[in-house]
Design a protein around this motif. Structure first.
Motif, PDB file in Angstrom:
ATOM      1  N   ALA A 294       1.007  -1.290  -0.115  1.00 39.17           N
ATOM      2  CA  ALA A 294       0.168   0.139   0.089  1.00 39.17           C
ATOM      3  C   ALA A 294       0.894   1.548   0.098  1.00 39.17           C
ATOM      4  CB  ALA A 294      -0.975   0.065   1.276  1.00 39.17           C
ATOM      5  N   HIS A 295       2.080   1.278   0.058  1.00 41.50           N
ATOM      6  CA  HIS A 295       3.004   2.486  -0.108  1.00 41.50           C
ATOM      7  C   HIS A 295       2.707   2.955  -1.651  1.00 41.50           C
ATOM      8  CE1 HIS A 295       6.805   0.103  -1.368  1.00 41.50           C
ATOM      9  NE2 HIS A 295       6.050  -0.082  -2.552  1.00 41.50           N
ATOM     10  N   HIS A 296       2.166   2.362  -2.503  1.00 42.49           N
ATOM     11  CA  HIS A 296       1.746   2.943  -3.643  1.00 42.49           C
ATOM     12  C   HIS A 296       0.548   3.513  -3.638  1.00 42.49           C
ATOM     13  CE1 HIS A 296       4.817   0.686  -5.854  1.00 42.49           C
ATOM     14  NE2 HIS A 296       4.722  -0.154  -5.132  1.00 42.49           N
ATOM     15  N   MET A 297      -0.074   3.360  -2.526  1.00 39.89           N
ATOM     16  CA  MET A 297      -1.608   4.001  -2.192  1.00 39.89           C
ATOM     17  C   MET A 297      -1.584   5.098  -1.222  1.00 39.89           C
ATOM     18  SD  MET A 297      -3.374   0.181  -2.811  1.00 39.89           S
ATOM     19  CE  MET A 297      -4.897   1.147  -2.262  1.00 39.89           C
ATOM     20  N   PHE A 298      -0.597   5.736  -0.838  1.00 37.34           N
ATOM     21  CA  PHE A 298      -0.617   6.866   0.233  1.00 37.34           C
ATOM     22  C   PHE A 298      -1.638   8.003   0.071  1.00 37.34           C
ATOM     23  CE2 PHE A 298       4.165   5.604   1.319  1.00 37.34           C
ATOM     24  CZ  PHE A 298       3.657   4.871   2.407  1.00 37.34           C
ATOM     25  N   THR A 299      -1.945   8.339  -1.355  1.00 40.62           N
ATOM     26  CA  THR A 299      -2.969   9.412  -1.502  1.00 40.62           C
ATOM     27  C   THR A 299      -4.305   9.071  -1.644  1.00 40.62           C
ATOM     28  OG1 THR A 299      -2.216   9.552  -3.925  1.00 40.62           O
ATOM     29  CG2 THR A 299      -0.921  10.810  -2.343  1.00 40.62           C
ATOM     30  N   VAL A 300      -4.320   7.692  -1.638  1.00 40.42           N
ATOM     31  CA  VAL A 300      -5.648   7.059  -1.893  1.00 40.42           C
ATOM     32  C   VAL A 300      -6.666   7.510  -0.600  1.00 40.42           C
ATOM     33  CG1 VAL A 300      -7.233   4.922  -1.830  1.00 40.42           C
ATOM     34  CG2 VAL A 300      -5.231   5.354  -3.501  1.00 40.42           C
ATOM     35  N   GLY A 301      -6.219   7.639   0.513  1.00 35.95           N
ATOM     36  CA  GLY A 301      -7.220   8.056   1.708  1.00 35.95           C
ATOM     37  C   GLY A 301      -7.231   7.018   2.633  1.00 35.95           C
ATOM     38  N   MET A 302      -6.330   6.141   2.913  1.00 40.01           N
ATOM     39  CA  MET A 302      -6.180   5.001   3.711  1.00 40.01           C
ATOM     40  C   MET A 302      -6.273   5.507   5.327  1.00 40.01           C
ATOM     41  SD  MET A 302      -3.945   2.121   1.979  1.00 40.01           S
ATOM     42  CE  MET A 302      -2.212   3.297   2.355  1.00 40.01           C
ATOM     43  N   GLY A 303      -6.049   6.657   5.463  1.00 41.84           N
ATOM     44  CA  GLY A 303      -5.792   7.299   6.683  1.00 41.84           C
ATOM     45  C   GLY A 303      -4.171   7.180   7.508  1.00 41.84           C
ATOM     46  N   PRO A 304      -4.063   7.965   8.423  1.00 45.36           N
ATOM     47  CA  PRO A 304      -2.615   8.147   8.778  1.00 45.36           C
ATOM     48  C   PRO A 304      -2.328   6.927   9.603  1.00 45.36           C
ATOM     49  CG  PRO A 304      -4.336   9.338  10.269  1.00 45.36           C
ATOM     50  CD  PRO A 304      -5.147   8.967   9.171  1.00 45.36           C
ATOM     51  N   VAL A 305      -3.146   5.918  10.048  1.00 43.86           N
ATOM     52  CA  VAL A 305      -2.680   4.674  10.804  1.00 43.86           C
ATOM     53  C   VAL A 305      -2.096   3.796   9.611  1.00 43.86           C
ATOM     54  CG1 VAL A 305      -3.384   2.627  12.199  1.00 43.86           C
ATOM     55  CG2 VAL A 305      -4.242   5.086  12.785  1.00 43.86           C
ATOM     56  N   ALA A 306      -2.909   3.514   8.525  1.00 38.98           N
ATOM     57  CA  ALA A 306      -2.379   2.706   7.576  1.00 38.98           C
ATOM     58  C   ALA A 306      -1.269   3.061   6.983  1.00 38.98           C
ATOM     59  CB  ALA A 306      -3.519   2.358   6.578  1.00 38.98           C
ATOM     60  N   ASN A 307      -1.339   4.436   6.535  1.00 42.59           N
ATOM     61  CA  ASN A 307       0.039   5.239   5.898  1.00 42.59           C
ATOM     62  C   ASN A 307       1.117   4.952   6.563  1.00 42.59           C
ATOM     63  OD1 ASN A 307      -1.647   5.712   3.837  1.00 42.59           O
ATOM     64  ND2 ASN A 307      -1.336   7.927   4.137  1.00 42.59           N
ATOM     65  N   ALA A 308       1.041   5.219   8.168  1.00 44.79           N
ATOM     66  CA  ALA A 308       2.189   5.083   8.996  1.00 44.79           C
ATOM     67  C   ALA A 308       2.782   3.663   8.989  1.00 44.79           C
ATOM     68  CB  ALA A 308       1.871   5.544  10.418  1.00 44.79           C
ATOM     69  N   ILE A 309       2.040   2.634   9.042  1.00 50.38           N
ATOM     70  CA  ILE A 309       2.353   1.073   8.996  1.00 50.38           C
ATOM     71  C   ILE A 309       3.217   0.664   7.783  1.00 50.38           C
ATOM     72  CG2 ILE A 309       1.550  -1.046   9.023  1.00 50.38           C
ATOM     73  CD1 ILE A 309      -0.663  -0.242  11.058  1.00 50.38           C
ATOM     74  N   PHE A 310       2.547   1.123   6.685  1.00 47.49           N
ATOM     75  CA  PHE A 310       3.233   0.790   5.352  1.00 47.49           C
ATOM     76  C   PHE A 310       4.405   1.750   5.460  1.00 47.49           C
ATOM     77  CE2 PHE A 310      -1.011  -1.216   4.517  1.00 47.49           C
ATOM     78  CZ  PHE A 310      -0.650  -2.229   3.984  1.00 47.49           C
ATOM     79  N   ALA A 311       4.389   2.840   5.868  1.00 53.21           N
ATOM     80  CA  ALA A 311       5.718   3.660   5.516  1.00 53.21           C
ATOM     81  C   ALA A 311       6.852   3.002   6.421  1.00 53.21           C
ATOM     82  CB  ALA A 311       5.753   4.756   6.139  1.00 53.21           C
ATOM     83  N   VAL A 312       6.585   2.482   7.740  1.00 48.08           N
ATOM     84  CA  VAL A 312       7.433   1.936   8.576  1.00 48.08           C
ATOM     85  C   VAL A 312       7.991   0.439   7.781  1.00 48.08           C
ATOM     86  CG1 VAL A 312       8.120   0.968  10.896  1.00 48.08           C
ATOM     87  CG2 VAL A 312       6.992   3.095  10.576  1.00 48.08           C
ATOM     88  N   ALA A 313       7.165  -0.204   7.297  1.00 48.61           N
ATOM     89  CA  ALA A 313       7.319  -1.389   6.811  1.00 48.61           C
ATOM     90  C   ALA A 313       8.480  -1.452   5.602  1.00 48.61           C
ATOM     91  CB  ALA A 313       6.013  -2.288   6.399  1.00 48.61           C
ATOM     92  N   THR A 314       8.018  -0.234   4.883  1.00 47.47           N
ATOM     93  CA  THR A 314       8.626  -0.168   3.389  1.00 47.47           C
ATOM     94  C   THR A 314      10.137   0.275   4.079  1.00 47.47           C
ATOM     95  OG1 THR A 314       6.864   0.788   2.525  1.00 47.47           O
ATOM     96  CG2 THR A 314       8.993   1.197   1.619  1.00 47.47           C
ATOM     97  N   MET A 315      10.453   1.334   4.886  1.00 47.05           N
ATOM     98  CA  MET A 315      11.712   1.892   5.247  1.00 47.05           C
ATOM     99  C   MET A 315      12.455   0.361   5.753  1.00 47.05           C
ATOM    100  SD  MET A 315      10.977   5.067   6.946  1.00 47.05           S
ATOM    101  CE  MET A 315       9.959   6.586   6.072  1.00 47.05           C
ATOM    102  N   ALA A 316      11.951  -0.611   6.520  1.00 45.44           N
ATOM    103  CA  ALA A 316      12.420  -1.810   7.153  1.00 45.44           C
ATOM    104  C   ALA A 316      13.250  -2.436   5.876  1.00 45.44           C
ATOM    105  CB  ALA A 316      11.555  -2.474   7.922  1.00 45.44           C
ATOM    106  N   ILE A 317      12.776  -2.467   4.799  1.00 47.04           N
ATOM    107  CA  ILE A 317      13.581  -3.269   3.664  1.00 47.04           C
ATOM    108  C   ILE A 317      14.932  -2.571   3.283  1.00 47.04           C
ATOM    109  CG2 ILE A 317      13.270  -4.044   1.355  1.00 47.04           C
ATOM    110  CD1 ILE A 317      10.491  -4.258   1.385  1.00 47.04           C
ATOM    111  N   ALA A 318      15.124  -1.370   3.793  1.00 48.80           N
ATOM    112  CA  ALA A 318      16.361  -0.840   3.590  1.00 48.80           C
ATOM    113  C   ALA A 318      17.531  -1.485   4.218  1.00 48.80           C
ATOM    114  CB  ALA A 318      16.449   0.527   3.853  1.00 48.80           C
ATOM    115  N   VAL A 319      17.097  -2.284   5.491  1.00 47.26           N
ATOM    116  CA  VAL A 319      17.886  -3.107   6.275  1.00 47.26           C
ATOM    117  C   VAL A 319      18.788  -4.077   5.961  1.00 47.26           C
ATOM    118  CG1 VAL A 319      18.413  -4.021   8.716  1.00 47.26           C
ATOM    119  CG2 VAL A 319      16.944  -1.915   8.491  1.00 47.26           C
ATOM    120  N   PRO A 320      17.846  -5.117   5.328  1.00 47.23           N
ATOM    121  CA  PRO A 320      18.423  -6.156   4.650  1.00 47.23           C
ATOM    122  C   PRO A 320      19.244  -5.739   3.284  1.00 47.23           C
ATOM    123  CG  PRO A 320      16.016  -6.441   4.437  1.00 47.23           C
ATOM    124  CD  PRO A 320      16.323  -5.364   5.411  1.00 47.23           C
TER     125      PRO A 320
END
Ligand code: HEM
Ligand SMILES: [Cu+2]
Length: 610
Positions: A294-320
């Motif tokens: 859903a990081h492709h859908m931040f502007t769809v209107g999922m709300g701040p909670v969903a946006n925050a979760i998908f933002a953090v999950a995405t950034m986590a991929i930078a670690v591996p």
């Protein structure tokens, strides 16, 4: 008859009916290069249109079609098949196998891909290509007039079935067909990444299948899954598409990561630094790849909670991913580095891809994404990861494995000219697009206005695209003029892994005797700790081989005919097509086919040096 010998065949018939993983791999490469040239031509056409402000070269409808076909072709018909070509040719050799687990299905997967790709491109000649972008968002796609989007739906459905079959085949092959001694943690990194990629295909492609099915029902059979007025939902399409679409980018990049791991270690003359960390990083990236769509859908209107979760999950991929980058750097550290063309692409990949990774983390910042979304910043980002990662990987893999696949070495001087032109052209084209995006230039729009400070950078971008076009022509020339370099092709790079233990060109049975694997980097171990030859895990004996078959072409052809019936709602043709497909499947089920044997005498004659 199980003792029957191979029948002599004409060359054409041999290729059309082959179930040999090496020939199928070569066909994937050839078809992939063809579609890469086509997608590249489409890119050049778009860049000509965007060379000057308010320029009229393509026209707006044509631009939309070229844009859609460029993205769709590059992803599904160029990048994936080229990677599948390497996976097919190299993985069975790397694990010491005689073929993939299901050679017939392997051939079926290839022909489904090819017929699906051709079907998609027929749309150019029948009233217009699909025009709703490669993401085919509804209602743009469901309401698109004409038949273009129908071709998208069915072309991708047919070729996607081929990809799914290929993925399952690789999974079974890697699990079941490894030579004695090749435990999972002795598998080369390219085989590991093929394994993880195949798992992603297994779980991601069904989401696309369902999305395309629903879109087909809406467009062709009057369904209402995406029709809001009738109680449907448009956002569901975006979820289905990206549940497939995000893993898809890892399906593309992980095999490239695998190739770089092989190439960097070989040309640094060192063992890969942190082998097990690399394996686990690959697995973690594969797993997290399903958590972030859903990081492709931040502007769809999922709300701040969903946006925050998908933002953090995405950034986590930078670690591996970062772990991998540092492991490659540490592999190079203190190595005796050889700057071959293959290695140059690997070295250029590290900073180029990392730049795409940095803009990826920027895009993942959901609040900032409202600014970046649908601008050229996104176009710059994904071309940096896709070209700087996947395409560089494909080129590196070509220069590395070409002697094994085609029996001749590619010219290094021409290759270096190609490399530098392509590298400079690539950065010229896409670096400036970051700034075009930040200045507000929207993606997927066929023109831009004068007097907004966008002129110079668009011109630079187009010049870069032409440089890449010239580079590609030099590559094609290199592939042709290098054919005389047939010396030193068995193991030109002092390879570490089992594919380099076979002679080039590889005999149809791969290994006269299945090799015994005693260490990670099996061949290096025998070269530097043993006598340089692989130990055999079995006595020399007749080898059982599968027969070729023309049926995969008929199964694929039938589905293509049925697709035309669906596109034009002429269901007699749909039924005829399905009859061809199921008829061919029926013949396959009832016909006894035990394959044939290659006698020991012939193997002894054909046995190579090692
Ligand atoms: C070789 C040089 C390439 C050039 C010059 C190029 C250029 C372009 C241009 C001009 C666009 C349209 C931007 C817009 O109007 O929004 C685009 C979109 C795109 N490109 Fe490329 N591209 C290249 C290679 C690739 C490759 C190798 C891939 C993938 C393997 C790729 C995947 C895409 C995708 C997915 C889109 C988005 C299409 C859409 O919005 O529906 N491109 N590219
Ligand atoms: Cu994504």
């Amino acid at each position: 008859m199980s003792n029957a010998k191979a029948q002599p065949k004409s060359v054409l018939w041999d290729w059309l009916t082959t179930v040999d993983h090496k020939k199928i791999g070569i066909m994937y490469m050839v078809a992939g290069l063809f579609f890469f040239a086509l997608g590249g031509l489409e890119a050049i056409l778009m860049r000509i249109q965007l060379m000057f402000p308010e320029f009229s070269f393509l026209g707006y409808q044509t631009y939309n079609e070229v844009l859609t076909m460029h993205g769709t072709t590059m992803i599904f018909l160029a990048a994936m098949p080229l990677l599948f070509g390497f996976m097919n040719f190299i993985v069975p050799l790397q694990i010491g196998a005689r073929d993939v687990a299901f050679p017939f299905l392997n051939s079926l997967g290839f022909w489904l891909f090819l017929f699906g790709g051709l079907l998609l491109n027929v749309s150019w000649f029948t009233g217009g290509a699909p025009d709703a972008a490669w993401t085919a968002y509804v209602p743009l796609s469901s309401d698109s007039p004409g038949h273009g989007v129908d071709y998208y739906v069915l072309g991708l459905q047919v070729s996607g079935a081929g990809t799914l079959i290929g993925g399952i085949n690789f999974l079974v092959t890697i699990i079941n067909m490894r030579a004695p001694g090749m435990s999972m943690m002795r598998m080369p990194l390219f085989t590991w990444s093929t394994f993880v990629t195949s798992m992603l295909i297994l779980f991601a492609f069904p989401a696309l299948t369902i999305g395309l099915l629903l879109l087909m029902l809406d467009r062709i059979f009057g369904g209402a899954f995406f029709d809001v007025a009738a109680g449907g939902n448009v956002v569901i399409w975006q979820h289905l598409f990206w549940i497939f679409g995000h893993p898809e980018v890892y399906i593309l990049i992980l095999p490239a990561f695998g190739m770089f791991s092989e190439i960097i270690a070989t040309f640094a003359k060192k063992r890969l630094f942190g082998y097990s960390a690399m394996v686990f990083a690959t697995l973690i990236i594969g797993f997290l790849g399903f958590m972030v769509w859903a990081h492709h859908m931040f502007t769809v209107g999922m709300g701040p909670v969903a946006n925050a979760i998908f933002a953090v999950a995405t950034m986590a991929i930078a670690v591996p991913t970062g772990i991998k980058i540092f492991n490659w750097l540490l592999t190079l550290w203190g190595g005796r580095i050889k700057f071959t063309v293959a290695n140059l692409f690997a070295l250029a990949f590290i900073p180029s891809f990392t730049m795409g990774g940095v803009t990826g983390v920027m895009l993942a910042t959901s609040a900032a994404n409202y600014q970046f979304h649908d601008t050229y910043f996104v176009v710059a980002h994904f071309h940096y990861v896709i070209i700087g990662g996947v395409v560089f990987g494909i080129f590196a893999g070509m220069f590395y494995w070409w002697p094994k696949m085609f029996g001749y070495r590619l010219d290094e001087t021409l290759g270096k000219i190609f490399f530098w032109l392509f590298l400079i052209g690539f950065h010229l084209t896409f670096f400036v697009q970051h700034f075009l995006g930040l200045m507000g230039m929207p993606r997927r729009v066929a023109s831009f206005l004068d007097g907004q400070g966008l002129n110079e950078m668009n011109l630079i971008s187009t010049i870069g695209a032409f440089m890449m076009g010239v580079a590609f022509i030099i590559l094609v020339i290199t592939l042709i003029v290098s054919r005389k370099n047939t010396d030193n092709v068995d193991d030109p790079w002092d390879g570490r892994t089992l594919e380099w233990a076979t002679p080039s060109p590889v005999p149809e049975y791969n290994f006269a005797q299945t090799p015994l694997v005693r260490e990670l980097d099996a061949l290096w171990h025998e070269k530097y700790e043993g006598d340089g030859k692989m130990k055999a895990a079995e006595p020399l004996d007749d080898i059982h081989m599968p027969n070729g078959s023309i049926l995969p072409i008929f199964i694929s052809l039938g589905l293509t005919v049925a697709s035309f019936g669906l596109i034009y709602s002429t269901h007699v043709i749909t039924v005829i097509g399905l009859l061809i497909t199921f008829g061919a499947m029926f013949v396959r089920s009832i016909k006894e086919d035990h394959g044939y044997h290659i006698p020991v005498s012939e193997i002894k004659r054909g046995k190579g040096e090692r």
